[in-house]
Motif scaffolding. Structure first.
Motif, short mmCIF file in Angstrom:
data_model
loop_
_atom_site.label_atom_id
_atom_site.label_comp_id
_atom_site.label_asym_id
_atom_site.label_seq_id
_atom_site.Cartn_x
_atom_site.Cartn_y
_atom_site.Cartn_z
N GLY A 82 0.76 -1.25 0.00
CA GLY A 82 0.00 0.00 0.00
C GLY A 82 0.79 1.30 0.00
O GLY A 82 0.20 2.37 0.17
N THR A 83 2.10 1.23 -0.21
CA THR A 83 2.91 2.45 -0.11
C THR A 83 2.79 3.38 -1.32
O THR A 83 3.16 4.54 -1.24
CB THR A 83 4.40 2.11 0.09
N ALA A 113 -5.75 -8.66 -5.99
CA ALA A 113 -6.94 -8.44 -6.81
C ALA A 113 -6.83 -7.14 -7.60
O ALA A 113 -6.54 -6.08 -7.02
CB ALA A 113 -8.18 -8.39 -5.92
N ALA A 114 -7.03 -7.23 -8.91
CA ALA A 114 -7.06 -6.09 -9.83
C ALA A 114 -5.75 -5.32 -9.95
O ALA A 114 -5.73 -4.18 -10.40
CB ALA A 114 -8.20 -5.13 -9.48
N GLU A 117 -5.11 -4.88 -13.73
CA GLU A 117 -6.01 -3.88 -14.30
C GLU A 117 -5.60 -2.47 -13.89
O GLU A 117 -5.66 -1.53 -14.68
CB GLU A 117 -7.46 -4.13 -13.85
N GLN A 118 -5.15 -2.33 -12.64
CA GLN A 118 -4.74 -1.03 -12.11
C GLN A 118 -3.54 -0.48 -12.89
O GLN A 118 -3.52 0.68 -13.32
CB GLN A 118 -4.40 -1.16 -10.62
N ILE A 121 -4.28 0.59 -16.54
CA ILE A 121 -4.85 1.93 -16.68
C ILE A 121 -3.76 3.00 -16.61
O ILE A 121 -3.76 3.97 -17.37
CB ILE A 121 -5.93 2.16 -15.59
N TRP A 122 -2.79 2.81 -15.74
CA TRP A 122 -1.70 3.77 -15.65
C TRP A 122 -0.86 3.76 -16.93
O TRP A 122 -0.36 4.80 -17.37
CB TRP A 122 -0.80 3.48 -14.44
N ARG A 125 -2.80 5.79 -19.38
CA ARG A 125 -2.74 7.21 -19.03
C ARG A 125 -1.40 7.83 -19.38
O ARG A 125 -1.31 8.99 -19.75
CB ARG A 125 -2.98 7.39 -17.53
N LYS A 226 3.19 10.16 -0.80
CA LYS A 226 2.16 10.73 0.08
C LYS A 226 2.64 11.92 0.92
O LYS A 226 2.19 12.11 2.06
CB LYS A 226 1.54 9.65 0.97
N GLN B 109 -5.08 6.93 2.19
CA GLN B 109 -4.78 6.09 1.03
C GLN B 109 -3.91 4.89 1.41
O GLN B 109 -2.92 5.04 2.13
CB GLN B 109 -4.03 6.92 -0.03
N GLY B 110 -4.30 3.72 0.92
CA GLY B 110 -3.45 2.55 1.04
C GLY B 110 -3.41 1.85 2.38
O GLY B 110 -2.63 0.92 2.57
N TYR B 139 -12.46 6.73 -7.97
CA TYR B 139 -11.24 7.44 -8.35
C TYR B 139 -10.07 6.52 -8.68
O TYR B 139 -9.47 6.64 -9.74
CB TYR B 139 -10.81 8.38 -7.23
N ARG B 140 -9.76 5.63 -7.78
CA ARG B 140 -8.56 4.79 -7.95
C ARG B 140 -8.76 3.82 -9.10
O ARG B 140 -9.80 3.17 -9.22
CB ARG B 140 -8.30 4.03 -6.65
N PRO B 141 -7.78 3.73 -10.01
CA PRO B 141 -7.89 2.80 -11.13
C PRO B 141 -8.20 1.38 -10.64
O PRO B 141 -7.47 0.84 -9.82
CB PRO B 141 -6.50 2.86 -11.77
N ALA B 142 -9.27 0.80 -11.17
CA ALA B 142 -9.66 -0.58 -10.90
C ALA B 142 -10.05 -0.85 -9.45
O ALA B 142 -10.04 -2.00 -9.00
CB ALA B 142 -8.57 -1.56 -11.35
N GLN B 145 -13.31 -2.80 -9.29
CA GLN B 145 -13.01 -4.16 -9.76
C GLN B 145 -12.34 -4.98 -8.66
O GLN B 145 -12.60 -6.17 -8.49
CB GLN B 145 -12.07 -4.07 -10.95
N GLN B 146 -11.45 -4.31 -7.92
CA GLN B 146 -10.73 -4.98 -6.84
C GLN B 146 -11.72 -5.58 -5.84
O GLN B 146 -11.62 -6.74 -5.45
CB GLN B 146 -9.81 -3.97 -6.14
N ILE B 149 -13.68 -8.58 -7.32
CA ILE B 149 -12.88 -9.81 -7.32
C ILE B 149 -12.86 -10.42 -5.92
O ILE B 149 -13.04 -11.63 -5.74
CB ILE B 149 -11.45 -9.54 -7.83
N LEU B 150 -12.65 -9.58 -4.92
CA LEU B 150 -12.62 -10.07 -3.54
C LEU B 150 -13.97 -10.68 -3.16
O LEU B 150 -14.04 -11.72 -2.51
CB LEU B 150 -12.24 -8.94 -2.58
N GLY B 190 -9.54 6.11 -0.51
CA GLY B 190 -8.57 6.67 0.44
C GLY B 190 -8.56 8.18 0.26
O GLY B 190 -8.76 8.68 -0.86
#
Ligand SMILES: Nc1nc2c(ncn2[C@@H]2O[C@H](COP(=O)(O)OP(=O)(O)OP(=O)(O)O)[C@@H](O)[C@H]2O)c(=O)[nH]1
Ligand SMILES: Nc1nc2c(ncn2[C@@H]2O[C@H](COP(=O)(O)OP(=O)(O)OP(=O)(O)O)[C@@H](O)[C@H]2O)c(=O)[nH]1
Ligand SMILES: [Mg+2]
Ligand SMILES: [Mg+2]
Lengths: 273, 293
Positions: A82-83, A113-114, A117-118, A121-122, A125, A226, B109-110, B139-142, B145-146, B149-150, B190
């Motif tokens: 998550g960083t 998960a995903a 896909e994430q 998208i980047w 972009r 962040k 976030q995160g 907002y956050r890409p996918a 979807q995340q 899936i979960l 987040g």
């Protein structure tokens, strides 16, 4: 220095609180306070500037950032969960694209998960090519395929995203070491950069993270994410001081252009604000 | 070597003889090392100061147990006091008088909200509840979807209609009501506590959903800033309970004390891994031990 010529202890105590509050940690704060204790009282008006200079002096800008000329330049992004690894890769891809580079992003996170896909998208972009395996289980084989493809297609830069992992999970750290080995087999000296993404909100555990990732795969640079929040990210100074890892970029938001190059002066000014 | 041993033995004998009570003098060094340890554990420095002052006030004058030194005794008092503070309040999920019950998740976030949403859903499902998941992270890409899936992985339905944040959440509740699902877990994007627009969005969600439960999700490795973000979320949104994630790492977890101390709200669950099963009840004594190191 005689007692009457030393900086007022209450002033030192306020400075100590500021440094601790910024996550510099007890060890580095003690080092800095000890240095300030040696200062003549008549300098107290300049204390803010002296402190800035002292902190800046901890940052070794001499550490050579050797940007490889080989093609493709392979960058591996690592760090705990998550960083901001995936997001930072998207921002970096955009930056390199504005520098005219042909970039490939690799979905090396085959677990979460995903994640695929994430990153896809980047890639869209930022105008980077994307390579991944939506059903893929093994990050090493994804890395292998990506490098093979990039060598053929002639990309300038390949950025490999990896799954967040705790440094305390040895099987996951072994997996990371394997990804590195696979890359090195295909291109000697690769990965040319291994960037550890640290969250500015992280406290002293960040130091342990850096030590462990450095030990397992090596770390050539840090991305501190962040920093647009209220956390100061001071743990990165303790890491730099202990392990001499260069701080490369700062993440300052969630948008594609929210990335700046690390500048010691600006960082220290923001730290002490 | 022998001189050192004699010196320290002499100190202990002297201390035990002197009064057999805890005094400021005979615990000074211990207080200093506890302070250092708590700061290294990421407890906020203001919280550390307050905590040490309170414990010191409690400890002074106490008679030392025969088998302990004043220093050891005060460390035990710290451990007990820290356990007490962390476990003072407990929060159990409230259910709505008219189903469905709504649980709103919020945090930076995160920190692990989406993963926790799935953990909570699986836990409720195993308690024979009928949860519904919905992500309003547009907002956050996918992100959506995340969660889908979960949801599939744990066999819990995920509401996926409507693209406007508040409407998506209220429609999910309406869907749950019609489908006789008893709990709706709302995963949010987040956000920073200093992002006015995003905090307004949370407020709009709160006003429209009137959730029975608002949980603040925080990363277990958060440092000194934990007090600022938690206090700000509590002041602006208000939450009922705290979730501390990524406690399977070797982080000392001082953020736990910081957040509980500054908000007065209790920790409900901790996240101990990436899988939906990795949720545990909060044990104040274990976390206290870990923080004190
Ligand atoms: N405010 C802010 N948010 C950020 C920044 N960088 C990343 N984020 C957010 O942090 C969250 C996590 O980012 P990711 O890129 O998914 O992090 P990750 O390290 O790839 O996560 P895992 O792969 O799950 O370990 C997302 O909501 C991002 O938008 C930043 O510099 N500022
Ligand atoms: N080891 C460990 N990892 C966790 C835990 N909880 C979440 N994670 C991981 O942390 C990362 C971020 O989790 P998410 O659920 O995406 O976090 P989030 O708060 O929803 O992120 P945003 O929506 O971007 O704000 C993922 O890699 C998760 O697998 C935990 O308790 N332990
Ligand atoms: Mg990622
Ligand atoms: Mg999420």
């Amino acid at each position: 220095l005689g007692k009457y010529f030393r900086i007022d202890t209450r002033l030192l105590s306020t400075i100590e609180d500021t440094l601790i509050a910024s996550d510099l940690g007890v060890e580095l704060t003690d080092i800095l306070i000890d240095r300030l204790k040696k200062i003549d009282r008549r300098e107290s008006a300049n204390l803010a500037e002296i402190l800035k200079t002292e902190i800046k002096s901890l940052i070794n800008s001499e550490i050579s950032i050797n940007e490889t000329k080989t093609k493709p330049r392979v960058i591996l992004c690592v760090g705990v969960n998550g960083t901001g690894k995936t997001t930072s890769i998207g921002k970096l891809a955009y930056r390199f694209r504005t520098q005219g580079k042909r970039v490939m992003l690799v979905a090396g996170d085959t677990f979460r998960a995903a994640a695929y896909e994430q990153l896809k998208i980047w890639a869209e972009r930022s105008g980077a090519e994307f390579l991944g395996n939506p059903k893929g289980k093994d990050p090493s084989s994804v890395a292998f395929d990506a490098i093979k493809s990039a060598l053929v297609k002639g990309h300038d830069t390949v950025m490999i995203d990896t799954a967040g992992r705790l440094h305390t999970k040895s099987n996951l750290m072994d997996e990371l070491a394997k990804i590195k080995r696979v890359i090195a087999k295909q291109i000697p000296d690769a990965p040319h950069d291994i960037w550890l993404v640290l969250d500015a909100n992280t406290g002293q555990n960040g130091i342990v993270q850096a030590q462990e990732f450095l030990k397992t795969v090596g770390v050539t640079g840090i991305i501190l994410s962040k920093l647009d929040g209220t956390a100061k990210g001071g743990a990165v100074l303790a890491i730099h001081h202990k392990l001499s890892i260069p701080i490369r970029y700062l993440g300052v938001g969630e948008q594609i252009d929210d990335l700046v190059e690390f500048d010691p002066g600006n960082f220290v000014d923001a730290l002490l604000k | 070597m022998l001189e050192q041993l004699q010196e320290s033995l002499g100190k202990i004998v002297k201390t035990l003889r002197s009064e057999g009570k805890i005094t400021e003098n005979n615990i000074r060094d211990t207080l200093r090392s506890v302070r250092r340890s708590l700061l290294e554990a990421d407890v906020n420095y203001k919280v550390v100061k307050e905590f040490i002052d309170n414990v010191q006030a409690k400890a002074i004058g106490i008679t030392v147990t025969k088998s302990l030194t004043p220093g050891r005794q005060v460390v035990k008092i710290f451990n007990d006091e820290l356990t007490r503070l962390l476990g003072a309040k407990q929060y159990h999920l409230k259910t709505a008088s008219m189903p469905p019950t709504v649980i709103l998740l919020a945090g930076l976030q995160g920190c692990g909200k989406t993963t926790f949403a799935a953990k909570l859903a699986l836990m409720l499902k195993n308690q024979n509840r009928k949860p519904l998941l919905v992500s309003v992270d547009v907002y956050r890409p996918a992100a959506m979807q995340q969660l889908e899936i979960l949801g599939k992985q744990i066999g819990v339905p995920v509401f996926s209609d409507e693209s406007k944040v508040v409407k998506r959440a209220t429609e999910a509740v309406e869907f749950a009501r019609k489908q006789h699902l008893d709990t709706v877990i709302v995963d949010t994007a987040g956000r920073l506590h200093i992002d006015k627009e995003m905090m307004k969005e949370l407020d709009a969600l709160k006003k429209n959903l009137k959730p029975q439960n608002i949980l603040f999700v925080a990363d277990g490795m958060t440092g000194q800033d934990a007090v600022n973000t938690a206090a700000s979320f509590n002041d602006q949104l208000g939450f009922d309970g705290i979730i501390l994630t990524k406690m399977d790492s070797d982080t000392r977890g001082g953020a736990a004390l910081s957040i509980v101390s500054v908000t007065g709200k209790p920790i409900m669950y901790i996240g101990t891994g990436e899988k939906p099963e990795n949720i545990e009840a909060f044990h104040p004594d274990r976390i206290a031990n870990r923080i004190l190191g």
